[in-house]
Motif scaffolding. Structure first.
Motif, mmCIF file in Angstrom:
data_model
loop_
_atom_site.group_PDB
_atom_site.id
_atom_site.type_symbol
_atom_site.label_atom_id
_atom_site.label_comp_id
_atom_site.label_asym_id
_atom_site.label_seq_id
_atom_site.Cartn_x
_atom_site.Cartn_y
_atom_site.Cartn_z
ATOM 1 N N ARG A 146 -46.131 20.832 -90.043
ATOM 2 C CA ARG A 146 -45.359 20.822 -88.803
ATOM 3 C C ARG A 146 -44.026 20.136 -89.065
ATOM 4 O O ARG A 146 -43.994 18.977 -89.495
ATOM 5 C CB ARG A 146 -46.102 20.098 -87.696
ATOM 6 N N ALA A 148 -40.081 19.143 -87.625
ATOM 7 C CA ALA A 148 -39.270 18.910 -86.429
ATOM 8 C C ALA A 148 -37.815 19.271 -86.704
ATOM 9 O O ALA A 148 -37.287 18.955 -87.778
ATOM 10 C CB ALA A 148 -39.363 17.443 -85.996
ATOM 11 N N GLN A 177 -41.338 22.623 -84.530
ATOM 12 C CA GLN A 177 -41.280 21.873 -83.273
ATOM 13 C C GLN A 177 -39.818 21.539 -83.007
ATOM 14 O O GLN A 177 -39.170 20.881 -83.822
ATOM 15 C CB GLN A 177 -42.112 20.583 -83.356
ATOM 16 N N TYR A 179 -36.796 19.794 -80.640
ATOM 17 C CA TYR A 179 -36.565 18.686 -79.719
ATOM 18 C C TYR A 179 -35.085 18.654 -79.340
ATOM 19 O O TYR A 179 -34.228 19.121 -80.097
ATOM 20 C CB TYR A 179 -36.985 17.361 -80.364
ATOM 21 N N THR A 184 -34.560 12.115 -81.287
ATOM 22 C CA THR A 184 -35.917 12.469 -80.904
ATOM 23 C C THR A 184 -36.634 13.155 -82.056
ATOM 24 O O THR A 184 -37.843 12.949 -82.262
ATOM 25 C CB THR A 184 -35.904 13.401 -79.679
ATOM 26 N N VAL A 185 -35.908 13.956 -82.807
ATOM 27 C CA VAL A 185 -36.474 14.604 -83.984
ATOM 28 C C VAL A 185 -36.980 13.564 -84.973
ATOM 29 O O VAL A 185 -38.114 13.636 -85.467
ATOM 30 C CB VAL A 185 -35.412 15.512 -84.656
ATOM 31 N N GLN A 187 -37.752 10.484 -84.401
ATOM 32 C CA GLN A 187 -38.831 9.696 -83.818
ATOM 33 C C GLN A 187 -40.187 10.362 -84.015
ATOM 34 O O GLN A 187 -41.202 9.677 -84.201
ATOM 35 C CB GLN A 187 -38.561 9.475 -82.320
ATOM 36 N N GLN A 188 -40.249 11.689 -83.999
ATOM 37 C CA GLN A 188 -41.536 12.369 -84.157
ATOM 38 C C GLN A 188 -42.145 12.107 -85.530
ATOM 39 O O GLN A 188 -43.369 12.000 -85.661
ATOM 40 C CB GLN A 188 -41.374 13.878 -83.936
ATOM 41 N N LEU A 191 -43.390 8.491 -85.608
ATOM 42 C CA LEU A 191 -44.650 8.349 -84.879
ATOM 43 C C LEU A 191 -45.803 9.068 -85.559
ATOM 44 O O LEU A 191 -46.956 8.901 -85.160
ATOM 45 C CB LEU A 191 -44.495 8.885 -83.453
ATOM 46 N N ARG A 193 -46.241 12.344 -85.598
ATOM 47 C CA ARG A 193 -46.594 13.613 -84.948
ATOM 48 C C ARG A 193 -46.257 14.806 -85.834
ATOM 49 O O ARG A 193 -46.952 15.815 -85.816
ATOM 50 C CB ARG A 193 -45.856 13.748 -83.616
ATOM 51 N N ASP A 194 -45.132 14.698 -86.548
ATOM 52 C CA ASP A 194 -44.690 15.792 -87.405
ATOM 53 C C ASP A 194 -44.612 15.311 -88.849
ATOM 54 O O ASP A 194 -44.365 14.123 -89.124
ATOM 55 C CB ASP A 194 -43.323 16.312 -86.959
#
Length: 511
Positions: A146, A148, A177, A179, A184-185, A187-188, A191, A193-194
Motif C-alpha cells: 500500500r 500513499a 491511497q 490523501y 498527510t501522506v 503521516q500515514q 503511523l 498505515r501505509d
C-alpha cells in the motif's frame, strides 16, 4: 559542451548590462498591470511552504518563491502569490487567476498537452518508508504493498500504469491511497498505515530533521518523467520563449544555483541528522497555537463565512418556502428542481465549480474582486438555502390552517396574517433545526480551504506542513471548533426558552 553551446553560454554571461535590461523590459504577455501573479500550494518544503508560524496570510517561502521573485526582478514587475490547494493550481491557471504555476511540479508530457512548461531544477522521484524498512531494487518490489500519494499529483497515474505491467506478469498490483496534502501522506507512513510514500528527493532532504530519522529513502528512481521541476504557463509560443529565456539568463548568472544552495538542495543534505525522538505532545506549541494571531484570524474567517452564508440563505429560502406551499405551477416546479440540485450535488463540488469553472464561462469572475471568501459565500449560501427552504416549508406547513382562516374572518390582510399569526409560530418550529443546520454549516466551511480560503482548518494545515506537529495544531483547531459550536448550542437553548419552548419544570417540549 560543444562549441556552439559554449559560445551561447559566454554570450549570455558576458553580455553587458544594457542589453540585458533592454530584453528584461520586454515583459511576456502573461504579465498584466505590472504584476506577475503566481499560484502555489505551500505544503512542499523546500519548494514552497510557510516558513514561519503565522505566515498563513503572507508570502510563502521556498525555492519556487525565490525563483518567482527573481523572475519579477528580471522583468521589473511586482510579484503576487496566491496560495491554494494543489488540485486547484491548474484550474486556476486555466481560468486566468494567475499567470504562472510554481509549486514543485514536475515536467510531464501529459501536462504539456494543455500548458507550456519550462524546467528549472533537476530532481528525482523517491520511495520513502519507515527507518526499519530495507532498500528495494525497483518499483516492481512494491507489488502488493500500500503506497500513499498526494491527490492531484501524477504519481497515482504512474502507479496505475505500473500496475498494468505487474498484472501482465501475474503479480499483485500496488494499492494506491491518495490523501489531500503532502504532510498527510507522510503521516500515514509514520503511523504504519501505509508501507511507503512517493515524493521528490528535495523534500526528503529538507524534511530529515523534522521527521526525526523516522523515515528514509528506500528507492531513488531514474524515471525520465520525474527528473525536472518546471514552471507552467498557459499555451503561448511567445510567452513560452520569454519564460525560457528568462530562466536561461537566471541559470547562467548563477541566481538559480544560489537559490538551490540557500535551501540546501543537494544529496549531501540527506546525511543522517539527529534521530532524537520527538515529544509525544508539545504542550508549549499547542498553547501557543491557541493564542496565535493566525488561529484567531482563521476562526474569525470561519465564523464570518458561516454567519454571512446562513443569513443569505435565510433571505433566499423564505420566499422559496412560501411559494412551495402555494398552488402547483411552473415556478413551483423550478424551485423544486433548484432545491433538488443543490441538495444532490456535493458541497465541495459546488465550491470548485464556482471558483474554477464559473470564470471560464464568465470572464468577469477572473478579476481580483472575486476573492475566495466571496466565492465560498456564494456557493455555501446557495447550497444552504436549499436545506433552509425545506426547513421553512415544513415549519409553515405545521401551522394550523384554521388559524389562517380565523385571521381572515377577523378581517386581517394576508400580510398581517403571516406577520402576526403564521411567522411567529413557524419560527418556534423552525428554530431548532435552523440552528442545527447552522452548526453543520460552520463545520462545512472547512471545505473552502480547497479554494485557497485561509479559514481555521487551512491555517492548521499550513502549520502542520511547516512543523509536522500534527497533534498539536489539529488539537488547537479542534478546541476552536468546540468553543464556537458550544456557543451556538447555548444560544439555541436560550432562544428556545425565550420563545416558550420550556415547560414549567424547565424541560423542553418534545414534538
Amino acid at each position: 559542451m560543444d562549441l556552439l553551446s559554449l559560445c551561447l553560454f559566454l554570450l549570455v554571461v558576458l553580455m553587458p548590462a544594457g542589453p540585458v535590461h533592454a530584453q528584461a523590459s520586454a515583459v511576456p504577455g502573461f504579465i498584466h498591470d505590472g504584476v506577475l501573479s503566481v499560484c502555489t500550494n505551500p505544503t512542499l518544503p523546500p519548494m514552497t511552504f510557510m516558513k514561519h508560524e503565522g505566515d498563513d496570510r503572507g508570502m510563502p517561502s521556498g525555492v519556487d518563491i525565490d525563483l518567482a521573485r527573481a523572475l519579477a526582478d528580471y522583468w521589473h514587475v511586482r510579484l503576487e502569490v496566491s496560495s491554494m490547494d494543489f488540485v486547484g493550481l491548474f484550474p486556476s491557471l486555466m481560468a486566468g487567476r494567475c499567470a504562472l504555476v510554481a509549486s514543485g511540479v514536475t515536467r510531464l508530457p501529459s501536462r504539456e498537452r494543455s500548458f507550456d512548461a519550462v524546467p528549472y531544477l533537476d530532481t528525482a522521484m523517491v520511495v520513502v518508508a519507515s527507518a526499519a524498512t530495507g532498500a528495494i531494487a525497483t518499483m516492481d518490489d512494491l507489488s502488493g504493498r500500500r503506497i500513499a500519494v498526494q491527490a492531484g499529483t501524477s504519481y497515482a497515474a504512474m502507479i496505475e500504469r505500473l500496475n498494468g505491467q505487474l498484472l501482465a506478469r501475474h503479480l499483485a498490483p500496488i494499492e494506491i491511497q491518495q490523501y489531500p496534502t503532502e504532510e498527510t501522506v507522510v503521516q500515514q507512513v509514520l503511523l504504519g498505515r501505509d508501507f511507503a510514500f512517493i515524493s521528490q528527493d528535495v523534500e526528503i532532504y529538507f524534511r530529515q530533521k523534522q521527521l526525526h530519522g523516522k523515515v528514509h529513502v528506500i528507492l531513488r528512481t531514474d524515471d525520465p518523467q520525474y527528473r525536472q521541476f518546471a514552471l507552467y504557463i498557459r499555451k503561448d509560443t511567445q510567452d513560452h520563449e520569454a519564460l525560457r529565456h528568462a530562466i536561461a539568463v537566471l541559470s547562467a548568472n548563477g541566481r538559480i544555483n544560489a537559490i538551490a544552495r540557500r535551501w540546501s538542495i543537494a544529496p549531501s543534505s540527506a546525511t543522517a541528522l539527529s534521530a532524537a525522538p520527538a515529544p509525544v505532545f508539545a504542550w508549549h506549541d499547542f498553547f501557543h497555537a491557541l493564542m496565535s494571531a493566525s488561529f484567531l484570524r482563521g476562526a474569525a474567517v470561519t465564523l464570518g463565512l458561516a454567519l454571512a452564508s446562513h443569513m443569505t440563505a435565510i433571505v433566499i429560502s423564505v420566499p422559496i418556502a412560501l411559494r412551495l406551499g402555494g398552488r402547483p405551477g411552473m415556478v413551483r416546479t423550478l424551485l423544486g428542481l433548484y432545491i433538488y440540485v443543490f441538495r444532490a450535488v456535493p458541497t465541495l463540488l459546488q465550491l470548485l465549480f464556482v471558483w474554477n469553472a464559473l470564470p471560464q464561462f464568465c470572464p468577469i469572475f477572473r478579476e481580483a474582486w472575486f476573492t475566495p471568501f466571496l466565492a465560498a459565500w456564494i456557493s455555501l449560501s446557495l447550497n444552504e438555502s436549499a436545506y433552509q427552504a425545506e426547513i421553512n416549508r415544513a415549519a409553515l406547513a405545521a401551522v394550523d390552517a384554521g388559524q389562517v382562516a380565523a385571521g381572515r374572518a377577523l378581517g386581517m390582510r394576508s400580510a398581517q396574517i403571516y406577520r402576526h399569526v403564521v411567522f411567529p409560530q413557524a419560527l418556534r418550529i423552525a428554530l431548532p433545526p435552523t440552528i442545527n443546520d447552522f452548526i453543520t454549516l460552520l463545520k462545512t466551511t472547512s471545505l473552502a480551504s480547497v479554494i485557497s480560503l485561509h479559514e481555521l482548518l487551512s491555517v492548521a494545515q499550513v502549520e502542520v506542513a511547516r512543523s509536522f506537529e500534527f497533534s498539536e495544531y489539529y488539537a488547537a483547531a479542534l478546541v476552536y471548533y468546540l468553543l464556537m459550536v458550544l456557543f451556538f448550542i447555548m444560544l439555541q437553548k436560550i432562544m428556545e426558552h425565550r420563545l416558550g419552548w420550556a415547560t414549567p419544570a424547565g424541560g423542553i417540549h418534545e414534538r
